[in-house]
Design an enzyme around this catalytic site. Structure first.
Site, PDB file in Angstrom:
ATOM      1  N   ILE C  77       0.857  -1.188   0.000  1.00 21.41           N
ATOM      2  CA  ILE C  77       0.000   0.000   0.000  1.00 21.41           C
ATOM      3  C   ILE C  77       0.888   1.230   0.000  1.00 21.41           C
ATOM      4  CG2 ILE C  77      -1.586   1.310   1.477  1.00 21.41           C
ATOM      5  CD1 ILE C  77      -3.045  -1.125   2.055  1.00 21.41           C
ATOM      6  N   CYS C  78       0.623   2.163  -0.892  1.00 26.35           N
ATOM      7  CA  CYS C  78       1.418   3.395  -0.960  1.00 26.35           C
ATOM      8  C   CYS C  78       1.315   4.125   0.372  1.00 26.35           C
ATOM      9  CB  CYS C  78       0.925   4.296  -2.084  1.00 26.35           C
ATOM     10  SG  CYS C  78       1.776   5.896  -2.089  1.00 26.35           S
ATOM     11  N   ILE C  79       2.472   4.336   1.000  1.00 29.79           N
ATOM     12  CA  ILE C  79       2.469   4.858   2.369  1.00 29.79           C
ATOM     13  C   ILE C  79       1.964   6.303   2.418  1.00 29.79           C
ATOM     14  CG2 ILE C  79       4.936   5.488   2.265  1.00 29.79           C
ATOM     15  CD1 ILE C  79       5.089   4.634   5.251  1.00 29.79           C
ATOM     16  N   ALA C  82      -1.751   6.321   1.950  1.00 32.32           N
ATOM     17  CA  ALA C  82      -2.420   5.691   3.087  1.00 32.32           C
ATOM     18  C   ALA C  82      -2.477   6.631   4.292  1.00 32.32           C
ATOM     19  CB  ALA C  82      -1.700   4.395   3.458  1.00 32.32           C
TER      20      ALA C  82
END
Lengths: 95, 121, 132
Positions: C77-79, C82
């Site tokens: 998940i793209c930090i 997110a």
């Protein structure tokens, strides 16, 4: 180098289809998924270039009540989606 | 080390109405850090991302123009736009704030054909 | 062949995550390798462990977990996306002084570099997105 294009929006989004069709090369394939499958309805399909190689996901067409209304030969299963992904050099998603 | 790939980043979205323009730039800068050959292709409403004189501070948004201006510092020089889309909006390239290459539909299809990977935002 | 699947859309409101999941299962059934599923933009909501679907509906978060469990798939998940949307693991919750976390197990927060690395290493990259 050939490209598999997927398109997932209904025909009211005509600009999306125009940009997609304009970007196709002769050996490319257009795969309609999700709401894109409504493009198979005769009135919409008639607006697309006759030479276009066009397919649609059976699951999405069936879910939306389109199977009695569209040509059987245009519908493909998920495993054929994977085959098309392999047979073309890349995948471009239009959404 | 793999040889660099030709990665084409494509967007059809206007700026500020969604995060697409900014999210596209974030991918572009990351591609540059990984020393990939990255190009931007703006179609339809995407050409509006490059309109000059943006002042998004008034809607609490960061100015995309400044980020776009820094692309050349990251060796991202290939910025292509759909000439038809610009005309559709009644604009000319003099109203954009960074240098771009205008492409016809056929040139766009060739650009896609010559890319290794196309990411849409 | 090595595939990477990119998901840009949130579950429930959008068909894209379920299309992506079916695509992943089909490519694995065909004997291909799935290098990574990368969740970007509203796609990060796929990793919200608090997703609570009615029992007769697909829980997409659970379905991704089962896929990861069964095939050792890397769910990233793209930090940055997110954190903006409030999908946090323990590390980020501490960093941003939040007293709760909601990132589901099997999902990992990491940077956009994981998307670009996947592009470099994969033969095919496909994006499933929605409007917006």
């Amino acid at each position: 180098m050939t490209t598999l294009h997927t398109l997932n929006q209904a025909p009211s989004n005509v600009n999306l289809m125009q940009s997609c069709v304009g970007s196709l090369q002769p050996d490319d394939t257009l795969l309609l998924i999700e709401d894109g499958v409504y493009w198979l309805l005769n009135t919409h399909r008639a607006k697309l270039p006759a030479a276009l190689k066009i397919k649609a996901l059976r699951l999405d067409a069936q879910a939306r009540g389109l199977t009695p209304l569209v040509s059987e030969v245009d519908l493909i299963e998920m495993d054929e989606f994977i085959n098309l992904s392999v047979l073309h050099n890349k995948i471009v998603s239009w959404f | 080390m793999n040889s660099p790939k030709n990665i084409l980043l494509m967007s059809r979205r206007a700026p500020y109405g969604s995060s697409a323009a900014r999210d596209l730039l974030d991918i572009a800068l990351t591609c540059s850090v990984f020393e990939q050959n990255v190009a931007l292709l703006l179609l339809d409403d995407g050409v509006l991302q490059l309109l000059a004189n943006q002042d998004p501070q008034v809607i609490q948004q960061k100015n995309l123009n400044s980020l776009q201006s820094s692309l050349s510092l990251y060796d991202i020089e290939k910025i292509y736009i759909d000439a038809d889309a610009l005309e559709h909006h009644g604009l000319s390239h003099s109203e954009l704030h960074i240098p771009v290459t205008l492409l016809t539909k056929i040139e766009i299809s060739q650009l896609i054909a010559n890319s290794d990977i196309v990411l849409t935002v | 062949m090595i595939f990477t699947v990119v998901v840009h859309a949130s579950p429930c409101q959008n068909a894209a995550p379920e299309s992506a999941l079916r695509y992943c299962k089909a490519l694995l059934s065909a004997g291909h390798t799935l290098h990574r599923v990368f969740f970007y933009r509203d796609g990060v909501f796929n990793g919200n462990q608090l997703i609570s679907s009615p029992p007769d509906e697909l829980n997409i978060m659970r379905a991704w977990q089962e896929l990861a469990e069964e095939h050792s798939i890397d769910l990233v998940i793209c930090i940055a996306a997110a954190i903006r949307r409030g999908v946090l693991d323990a590390t980020e919750a501490t960093r941003y002084e939040r007293d709760q976390t909601n990132l589901a197990e099997k999902f990992n927060l990491s940077g956009l570099g994981q998307l670009v690395e996947a592009c470099i290493l994969s033969d095919r990259v496909i994006t499933f997105g929605g409007q917006g």
